[in-house]
Design an enzyme around this catalytic site. Sequence first.
Site, PDB file in Angstrom:
ATOM      1  NE  ARG A  25      11.548   4.445   5.328  1.00 55.66           N
ATOM      2  CZ  ARG A  25      10.886   3.623   4.497  1.00 55.66           C
ATOM      3  NH1 ARG A  25      10.819   3.898   3.206  1.00 55.66           N
ATOM      4  NH2 ARG A  25      10.280   2.546   4.963  1.00 55.66           N
ATOM      5  CD  GLU A  31       8.125  10.200   3.090  1.00 53.93           C
ATOM      6  OE1 GLU A  31       7.203   9.395   3.305  1.00 53.93           O
ATOM      7  OE2 GLU A  31       9.146   9.906   2.479  1.00 53.93           O
ATOM      8  CG  HIS A  49       6.816   6.789   0.801  1.00 55.42           C
ATOM      9  ND1 HIS A  49       7.504   7.014   1.970  1.00 55.42           N
ATOM     10  CD2 HIS A  49       7.103   5.506   0.465  1.00 55.42           C
ATOM     11  CE1 HIS A  49       8.159   5.919   2.319  1.00 55.42           C
ATOM     12  NE2 HIS A  49       7.929   4.990   1.416  1.00 55.42           N
TER      13      HIS A  49
END
Length: 323
Positions: A237, A266, A285
């Site tokens: 993360r 993000e 991602h």
Amino acid sequence: MSKFKVFITRPIPQEIVAQMEAECEIDMWHTSAILPPIAEKIAPLDGLMTYGHEPVSAEMIATAPNLKAVSVVGVGYDHVDEDACRERGIALGHTPGVLSDTTADMTMALLLSAARNIVSAHQHVQVAREWTYYDPNILWGTDVHHTTLGIVGMGRIGYAVARRALGFDMRVLYHKRNRRHDWEEELGIEYAELEYLLQASDFVTLHVPLSEETTHLIGEAELALMKPTAILVNIARGPVVDHGALYEALTSGQIAGAALDVTEPEPINTTHPLLGLENVLIAPHLGSATVQTRTKMATMAMENLLAGLRGEQLPYAVLQPAW
Ligand code: NAP
């Protein structure tokens, strides 16, 4: 009997939606449209399926008196307030295991791309169209085979990465809070404290869940321990790595490069200074993003959501209320 009211934050395959429709009235948001805040959607819901790491806070949950189940399409559920779900007796499900091999493949893809300048090569040949003569002295990378890999957060995905790294004849160090002697014996890998792992590794890959403990687990002090030739891969993360410290480490030559599948926030701001660095590779991602795996994840998320709505045992539970 009236149907359960369900919101799905991003499109999942239509055949899975169709299976849910017998019991659910579904509002599914579309890729082309900007997602509305979950807060605007959640109040009338019985069930919520989150597919884009959208924050689901205690305040939002408090506005939804009928909410029985939250189903995360993914293994990490740091964006959902777990305590609020627990207090309210809301079932919480996720999709562990099914994405481990796919995410481990992506870890190796990032590691290899960073080590062997794959993206710069593509830029050179196809984007800039500068490959006009054979130059044996450009784009030299660094070896991956017979180097040392440090795996931080050795769980399902870390284990799958270790297996792949052994295929490259790498020495594998791992770090987690609870040592796994069985994995050491099975794979021939070595346990290491974080400090030693960072000092000894040529590549460091991150696979911890995001928690208070792992936020900025890799900051200035940790980057300072790494070799100047080392490459950091973050596929856990974004907030696990302090991006300011990472920028400093990459521009000062403290470490050689980084490959990030995840960022903070993000999407990362398009003006973020990390985006301008040649020794950084950033993917949006994509860890579990294959046709096969994303389809399986959506199926598991459906099974969790339906079980939670019916008041049954979730097959892949984070929180299973005592109904
Ligand atoms: P997992 O099986 O639970 O493994 C995580 C490991 O991290 C555990 O073995 C745990 O071991 C260790 N850990 C937890 N806190 C730690 C700490 N403070 N220091 C050191 N180690 C710690 O989870 P997984 O399925 O491998 O997934 C890991 C994470 O990857 C997910 O939570 C998610 O955030 C991320 N992920 C990203 C993508 C992507 O697309 N980029 C895809 C899938 C998953 P101990 O408890 O013994 O410490």
